[in-house]
Design an enzyme around this catalytic site. Sequence first.
Site, PDB file in Angstrom:
ATOM      1  N   ARG A   1      -2.372  -6.754 -13.664  1.00 23.20           N
ATOM      2  CA  ARG A   1      -1.077  -6.100 -13.871  1.00 23.20           C
ATOM      3  C   ARG A   1      -0.173  -7.065 -14.619  1.00 23.20           C
ATOM      4  O   ARG A   1      -0.152  -8.239 -14.297  1.00 23.20           O
ATOM      5  CB  ARG A   1      -0.437  -5.792 -12.510  1.00 23.20           C
ATOM      6  CG  ARG A   1      -0.780  -4.448 -11.948  1.00 23.20           C
ATOM      7  CD  ARG A   1      -0.360  -4.291 -10.514  1.00 23.20           C
ATOM      8  NE  ARG A   1       1.036  -4.632 -10.234  1.00 23.20           N
ATOM      9  CZ  ARG A   1       1.617  -4.452  -9.039  1.00 23.20           C
ATOM     10  NH1 ARG A   1       0.920  -3.953  -8.036  1.00 23.20           N
ATOM     11  NH2 ARG A   1       2.866  -4.779  -8.832  1.00 23.20           N
TER      12      ARG A   1
ATOM     13  N   ARG B   1       9.278 -12.346  -8.494  1.00 26.69           N
ATOM     14  CA  ARG B   1       9.210 -11.231  -7.530  1.00 26.69           C
ATOM     15  C   ARG B   1       9.384 -11.754  -6.100  1.00 26.69           C
ATOM     16  O   ARG B   1       9.996 -11.097  -5.270  1.00 26.69           O
ATOM     17  CB  ARG B   1       7.884 -10.481  -7.687  1.00 26.69           C
ATOM     18  CG  ARG B   1       7.833  -9.647  -8.975  1.00 26.69           C
ATOM     19  CD  ARG B   1       6.424  -9.223  -9.335  1.00 26.69           C
ATOM     20  NE  ARG B   1       5.828  -8.352  -8.349  1.00 26.69           N
ATOM     21  CZ  ARG B   1       4.506  -8.183  -8.220  1.00 26.69           C
ATOM     22  NH1 ARG B   1       3.659  -8.837  -9.006  1.00 26.69           N
ATOM     23  NH2 ARG B   1       4.045  -7.358  -7.310  1.00 26.69           N
TER      24      ARG B   1
ATOM     25  N   LYS C   1       0.417  -4.729   1.289  1.00 25.87           N
ATOM     26  CA  LYS C   1       1.057  -3.455   1.658  1.00 25.87           C
ATOM     27  C   LYS C   1       0.241  -2.252   1.173  1.00 25.87           C
ATOM     28  O   LYS C   1       0.024  -1.312   1.919  1.00 25.87           O
ATOM     29  CB  LYS C   1       2.460  -3.339   1.041  1.00 25.87           C
ATOM     30  CG  LYS C   1       3.490  -4.286   1.590  1.00 25.87           C
ATOM     31  CD  LYS C   1       4.885  -3.962   1.060  1.00 25.87           C
ATOM     32  CE  LYS C   1       5.035  -4.056  -0.451  1.00 25.87           C
ATOM     33  NZ  LYS C   1       4.789  -5.405  -1.014  1.00 25.87           N
TER      34      LYS C   1
ATOM     35  N   ARG D   1      13.610  -1.525  -0.630  1.00 29.90           N
ATOM     36  CA  ARG D   1      13.524  -2.929  -1.023  1.00 29.90           C
ATOM     37  C   ARG D   1      14.896  -3.586  -1.025  1.00 29.90           C
ATOM     38  O   ARG D   1      15.001  -4.777  -1.333  1.00 29.90           O
ATOM     39  CB  ARG D   1      12.915  -3.034  -2.421  1.00 29.90           C
ATOM     40  CG  ARG D   1      11.421  -3.418  -2.431  1.00 29.90           C
ATOM     41  CD  ARG D   1      10.980  -3.432  -3.869  1.00 29.90           C
ATOM     42  NE  ARG D   1       9.801  -4.189  -4.155  1.00 29.90           N
ATOM     43  CZ  ARG D   1       8.565  -3.670  -4.259  1.00 29.90           C
ATOM     44  NH1 ARG D   1       8.361  -2.404  -4.003  1.00 29.90           N
ATOM     45  NH2 ARG D   1       7.556  -4.432  -4.606  1.00 29.90           N
TER      46      ARG D   1
ATOM     47  N   ARG E   1      -5.951 -10.770  -8.146  1.00 31.53           N
ATOM     48  CA  ARG E   1      -5.899  -9.310  -8.110  1.00 31.53           C
ATOM     49  C   ARG E   1      -6.177  -8.700  -9.488  1.00 31.53           C
ATOM     50  O   ARG E   1      -5.639  -9.127 -10.491  1.00 31.53           O
ATOM     51  CB  ARG E   1      -4.493  -8.901  -7.651  1.00 31.53           C
ATOM     52  CG  ARG E   1      -4.297  -7.435  -7.460  1.00 31.53           C
ATOM     53  CD  ARG E   1      -3.237  -7.150  -6.448  1.00 31.53           C
ATOM     54  NE  ARG E   1      -1.885  -7.223  -6.991  1.00 31.53           N
ATOM     55  CZ  ARG E   1      -0.800  -6.986  -6.263  1.00 31.53           C
ATOM     56  NH1 ARG E   1      -0.901  -6.698  -4.974  1.00 31.53           N
ATOM     57  NH2 ARG E   1       0.390  -7.064  -6.810  1.00 31.53           N
TER      58      ARG E   1
HETATM   59  P1  AMP Z   1       4.906  -2.885  -6.264  1.00 28.62           P
HETATM   60  O1  AMP Z   1       3.750  -2.162  -6.829  1.00 28.62           O
HETATM   61  O2  AMP Z   1       5.369  -2.326  -4.940  1.00 28.62           O
HETATM   62  O3  AMP Z   1       4.686  -4.377  -6.203  1.00 28.62           O
HETATM   63  O4  AMP Z   1       6.143  -2.654  -7.261  1.00 28.62           O
HETATM   64  C1  AMP Z   1       6.066  -3.075  -8.604  1.00 28.62           C
HETATM   65  C2  AMP Z   1       7.451  -3.108  -9.215  1.00 28.62           C
HETATM   66  O5  AMP Z   1       8.025  -1.788  -9.199  1.00 28.62           O
HETATM   67  C3  AMP Z   1       8.485  -3.982  -8.505  1.00 28.62           C
HETATM   68  O6  AMP Z   1       8.385  -5.349  -8.851  1.00 28.62           O
HETATM   69  C4  AMP Z   1       9.786  -3.335  -9.008  1.00 28.62           C
HETATM   70  O7  AMP Z   1      10.065  -3.699 -10.338  1.00 28.62           O
HETATM   71  C5  AMP Z   1       9.427  -1.855  -8.996  1.00 28.62           C
HETATM   72  N1  AMP Z   1       9.736  -1.257  -7.679  1.00 28.62           N
HETATM   73  C6  AMP Z   1       8.850  -0.760  -6.777  1.00 28.62           C
HETATM   74  N2  AMP Z   1       9.481  -0.303  -5.682  1.00 28.62           N
HETATM   75  C7  AMP Z   1      10.799  -0.512  -5.892  1.00 28.62           C
HETATM   76  C8  AMP Z   1      11.982  -0.272  -5.120  1.00 28.62           C
HETATM   77  N3  AMP Z   1      11.924   0.262  -3.885  1.00 28.62           N
HETATM   78  N4  AMP Z   1      13.176  -0.625  -5.656  1.00 28.62           N
HETATM   79  C9  AMP Z   1      13.259  -1.151  -6.874  1.00 28.62           C
HETATM   80  N5  AMP Z   1      12.199  -1.441  -7.651  1.00 28.62           N
HETATM   81  C10 AMP Z   1      10.973  -1.119  -7.167  1.00 28.62           C
END
Ligand code: AMP
Length: 220
Positions: A158, A169, A13, A86, A125
Amino acid sequence: MRIVLLGPPGAGKGTQAKRLARRFGIDHIATGDIFRRNVQSGTELGALAKTYMDAGELVPDDVTVAMVSEAIKEAGRGYVLDGFPRTVAQGRALDEELAAMGRPLAGALALTIDDDAAVKRISGRRTCARCQRPYNVEFGPLRSAGVCDVCGGDLVQRPDDAEDVVRRRLEVYHQSTEPLLRFYSDRGLLREIDAAGTEDEVTERVVAALEELSSVGERS
Ligand code: AMP
């Protein structure tokens, strides 16, 4: 152009959202990046978000919706939302907000990839601790191992990319985020895109889906 990019962790993404933003001159709003910036700068929001992120859980809807609502107001007329919504509750909140602004979404693109392929991608990654540039040791060979090609910063994993957290996740994605596919397909806005292949191949598919969505939008 206002679009939502959906997909499990590891689907690409972030990479595709950045490419779309550059190509169409729109903003890239990534909730994960906003949370990580807050963690880095030590804000209250960052401290709250970190407890959820490190466990692979979602940050509560009210906190996330308020943060995105602010980002959208600051953004121009066009943006790609990466990692939001999400949950169906977040999708509804976004719908209501955009309807009130009279600026609905052009579409929702869902990148699809199976869980094992996602885990494999994520295990390779790495991110530059200094400039946040993403790398993948599985695909793109680095010029010097463990160091960012651009700024020389250390490449780190990360905390939520550790395999047990990634598995959680993915579970959270299937449970809480996948129902959004139905939510957007019921509204005629969903296009599913195979996320296997090279970054260029996926970008071609994404752009084709967007062109198709915008021609539907013009006809209706
Ligand atoms: P990402 O970088 O998009 O993989 O997001 C990393 C983490 O941020 C996720 O595993 C969640 O803990 C939090 N997060 C990101 N976007 C959201 C969202 N829309 N709703 C809730 N938690 C989020």
